[in-house]
Design a protein around this motif. Structure first.
Motif, PDB file in Angstrom:
ATOM      1  N   VAL A 197      45.003  17.249   8.885  1.00 20.95           N
ATOM      2  CA  VAL A 197      45.083  18.587   9.465  1.00 20.95           C
ATOM      3  C   VAL A 197      44.281  18.601  10.761  1.00 20.95           C
ATOM      4  O   VAL A 197      43.130  18.134  10.796  1.00 20.95           O
ATOM      5  CB  VAL A 197      44.528  19.655   8.496  1.00 20.95           C
ATOM      6  CG1 VAL A 197      44.580  21.039   9.135  1.00 20.95           C
ATOM      7  CG2 VAL A 197      45.317  19.644   7.192  1.00 20.95           C
ATOM      8  N   ILE A 198      44.877  19.118  11.814  1.00 26.12           N
ATOM      9  CA  ILE A 198      44.197  19.228  13.100  1.00 26.12           C
ATOM     10  C   ILE A 198      44.086  20.705  13.458  1.00 26.12           C
ATOM     11  O   ILE A 198      45.095  21.415  13.529  1.00 26.12           O
ATOM     12  CB  ILE A 198      44.948  18.481  14.215  1.00 26.12           C
ATOM     13  CG1 ILE A 198      45.054  16.995  13.875  1.00 26.12           C
ATOM     14  CG2 ILE A 198      44.244  18.658  15.554  1.00 26.12           C
ATOM     15  CD1 ILE A 198      45.851  16.191  14.882  1.00 26.12           C
ATOM     16  N   LEU A 199      42.851  21.155  13.666  1.00 26.31           N
ATOM     17  CA  LEU A 199      42.589  22.534  14.050  1.00 26.31           C
ATOM     18  C   LEU A 199      41.857  22.536  15.372  1.00 26.31           C
ATOM     19  O   LEU A 199      40.718  22.048  15.465  1.00 26.31           O
ATOM     20  CB  LEU A 199      41.729  23.245  12.991  1.00 26.31           C
ATOM     21  CG  LEU A 199      42.258  23.263  11.551  1.00 26.31           C
ATOM     22  CD1 LEU A 199      41.256  23.957  10.647  1.00 26.31           C
ATOM     23  CD2 LEU A 199      43.597  23.956  11.495  1.00 26.31           C
ATOM     24  N   HIS A 200      42.508  23.053  16.396  1.00 30.56           N
ATOM     25  CA  HIS A 200      41.893  23.158  17.721  1.00 30.56           C
ATOM     26  C   HIS A 200      41.289  21.819  18.157  1.00 30.56           C
ATOM     27  O   HIS A 200      40.121  21.718  18.533  1.00 30.56           O
ATOM     28  CB  HIS A 200      40.831  24.254  17.720  1.00 30.56           C
ATOM     29  CG  HIS A 200      40.393  24.658  19.101  1.00 30.56           C
ATOM     30  ND1 HIS A 200      41.278  24.892  20.117  1.00 30.56           N
ATOM     31  CD2 HIS A 200      39.158  24.853  19.615  1.00 30.56           C
ATOM     32  CE1 HIS A 200      40.614  25.232  21.201  1.00 30.56           C
ATOM     33  NE2 HIS A 200      39.323  25.203  20.929  1.00 30.56           N
ATOM     34  N   LYS A 201      42.111  20.753  18.038  1.00 29.88           N
ATOM     35  CA  LYS A 201      41.766  19.394  18.476  1.00 29.88           C
ATOM     36  C   LYS A 201      40.716  18.718  17.598  1.00 29.88           C
ATOM     37  O   LYS A 201      40.240  17.631  17.934  1.00 29.88           O
ATOM     38  CB  LYS A 201      41.301  19.390  19.938  1.00 29.88           C
ATOM     39  CG  LYS A 201      42.349  19.912  20.917  1.00 29.88           C
ATOM     40  CD  LYS A 201      41.844  19.866  22.344  1.00 29.88           C
ATOM     41  CE  LYS A 201      42.899  20.402  23.298  1.00 29.88           C
ATOM     42  NZ  LYS A 201      42.417  20.392  24.700  1.00 29.88           N
ATOM     43  N   ARG A 202      40.358  19.324  16.485  1.00 33.37           N
ATOM     44  CA  ARG A 202      39.438  18.686  15.538  1.00 33.37           C
ATOM     45  C   ARG A 202      40.225  18.264  14.319  1.00 33.37           C
ATOM     46  O   ARG A 202      40.967  19.061  13.744  1.00 33.37           O
ATOM     47  CB  ARG A 202      38.312  19.636  15.143  1.00 33.37           C
ATOM     48  CG  ARG A 202      37.335  19.007  14.159  1.00 33.37           C
ATOM     49  CD  ARG A 202      36.094  19.840  13.995  1.00 33.37           C
ATOM     50  NE  ARG A 202      35.189  19.218  13.020  1.00 33.37           N
ATOM     51  CZ  ARG A 202      33.933  19.615  12.823  1.00 33.37           C
ATOM     52  NH1 ARG A 202      33.446  20.606  13.536  1.00 33.37           N
ATOM     53  NH2 ARG A 202      33.184  19.017  11.932  1.00 33.37           N
ATOM     54  N   ILE A 203      40.069  16.996  13.917  1.00 31.38           N
ATOM     55  CA  ILE A 203      40.895  16.444  12.854  1.00 31.38           C
ATOM     56  C   ILE A 203      40.132  16.402  11.531  1.00 31.38           C
ATOM     57  O   ILE A 203      38.939  16.113  11.495  1.00 31.38           O
ATOM     58  CB  ILE A 203      41.391  15.023  13.235  1.00 31.38           C
ATOM     59  CG1 ILE A 203      42.396  14.519  12.208  1.00 31.38           C
ATOM     60  CG2 ILE A 203      40.233  14.065  13.419  1.00 31.38           C
ATOM     61  CD1 ILE A 203      43.122  13.260  12.642  1.00 31.38           C
ATOM     62  N   TYR A 204      40.858  16.726  10.446  1.00 28.76           N
ATOM     63  CA  TYR A 204      40.307  16.703   9.094  1.00 28.76           C
ATOM     64  C   TYR A 204      41.220  15.819   8.250  1.00 28.76           C
ATOM     65  O   TYR A 204      42.425  16.065   8.196  1.00 28.76           O
ATOM     66  CB  TYR A 204      40.246  18.102   8.497  1.00 28.76           C
ATOM     67  CG  TYR A 204      39.414  19.086   9.294  1.00 28.76           C
ATOM     68  CD1 TYR A 204      38.072  19.324   8.969  1.00 28.76           C
ATOM     69  CD2 TYR A 204      39.957  19.780  10.365  1.00 28.76           C
ATOM     70  CE1 TYR A 204      37.304  20.216   9.695  1.00 28.76           C
ATOM     71  CE2 TYR A 204      39.189  20.680  11.096  1.00 28.76           C
ATOM     72  CZ  TYR A 204      37.868  20.891  10.751  1.00 28.76           C
ATOM     73  OH  TYR A 204      37.114  21.780  11.473  1.00 28.76           O
TER      74      TYR A 204
END
Length: 300
Positions: free
Chosen positions: A159-166
């Motif tokens: 999952v990528i949220l605002h260019k931050r990946i999880y």
């Protein structure tokens, strides 16, 4: 006696000056109350009243300075992003590589989206970003908040949220489950019909024979599906399945062509009965199906 304006340089001086005046009032009334001189009765009432007023103003003053007008600067961009979850999303635009675009604006599905993202941010923070593989995003889009902020996202094997990946193990499981939930938002007659028309190859199996449907036939089937109401009453569905044990025809659609890819996410399947049809997208990990009223036999 002339009044001299106190020299107040800062908030600390203001507090000291205020306390000095309060002390002076207290000493004046202590002079009378202490028995050094008898105070007129109406002086007592005025004094008590003034003390109450001063005490009330003092409480309000310190409350104002303690709880209001306190601005805190957040320098950490990650913390700023996490704080954005406190805002209220009003719109989520979603795009799927197979199904196309969709918009989420109803309260229930917006809340489901918020809950999913909050869990991802709490669970995903435990993973190291450098260990994440390249994301194969099935869904991407943009979330718009009430305060006007907008953030992009994508959901796939991570999952990528605002260019931050999880990409922790728990996040991957959450993503797989939520992708199936997002797919159900597409399970409407008009979107199913649109997907069928999008297929580059459509095969029909009827009376033991296999045939490829022409564009005109596919359009005819799609138009009929588009006008077919959904069947949601499970008692009615059970009775129909009991009455018609076997489908009389099948329609298989390949979005990118039968011999182009071997991915199940590229295939849709429709079982055709005399009075209803059963649609299934093979890319749905939960195996959900959609029941549509009306028969497609004449359109094939």
């Amino acid at each position: 006696m002339a009044y001299t304006k106190p020299n107040i340089q800062n908030e600390s001086d203001l507090n000291d000056t205020f306390m000095k005046h309060l002390l002076a009032i207290y000493e004046t009334f202590s002079f009378y109350i202490g028995g050094k001189q008898e105070m007129p009765s109406w002086y007592k009432y005025i004094g008590y009243f003034l003390i109450i007023i001063v005490f009330f103003l003092l409480v309000m003053y310190f409350a104002q300075n303690s709880f209001y007008d306190k601005v805190r600067t957040i320098d950490d961009k990650d913390e700023v992003f996490l704080k954005s979850s406190e805002s209220i999303p009003v719109r989520v635009s979603v795009k799927n590589s197979i199904w196309g675009e969709n918009v989420i604006e109803d309260e229930i599905n917006l809340q489901n989206f918020v809950t999913f993202m909050q869990i991802v941010k709490s669970e995903g923070g435990k993973a190291k970003q450098k260990s994440c593989q390249k994301n194969q995003d099935n869904f991407s889009g943009e979330v718009t908040y009430l305060n006007g902020d907008k953030y992009t996202f994508s959901i796939g094997n991570s999952v990528i949220l605002h260019k931050r990946i999880y990409c922790s193990t728990s996040v991957k499981s959450l993503a797989e489950s939520y992708k199936a939930d997002l797919l159900q938002l597409y399970y409407k007659p008009d979107k199913i019909a649109l997907l069928l028309q999008k297929c580059s190859e459509v095969i029909a199996l009827k009376n033991g024979q296999e045939m490829e449907l022409s564009q005109e036939k596919v359009k005819l089937v799609s138009e009929q599906m588009k006008s077919s109401p959904l069947l949601t009453d499970y008692d009615q569905i059970t009775k129909l399945l009991y009455k018609h044990e076997r489908a009389q025809a099948f329609i298989i659609g390949y979005v990118n062509g039968k011999h182009i890819t071997n991915s199940r996410s590229d295939v849709i399947h429709i079982s055709v009965y005399p009075t209803f049809s059963v649609f299934q997208y093979l890319g749905d990990d939960k195996g959900n199906v959609v029941y549509l009223q009306g028969s497609l036999l004449e359109a094939i």
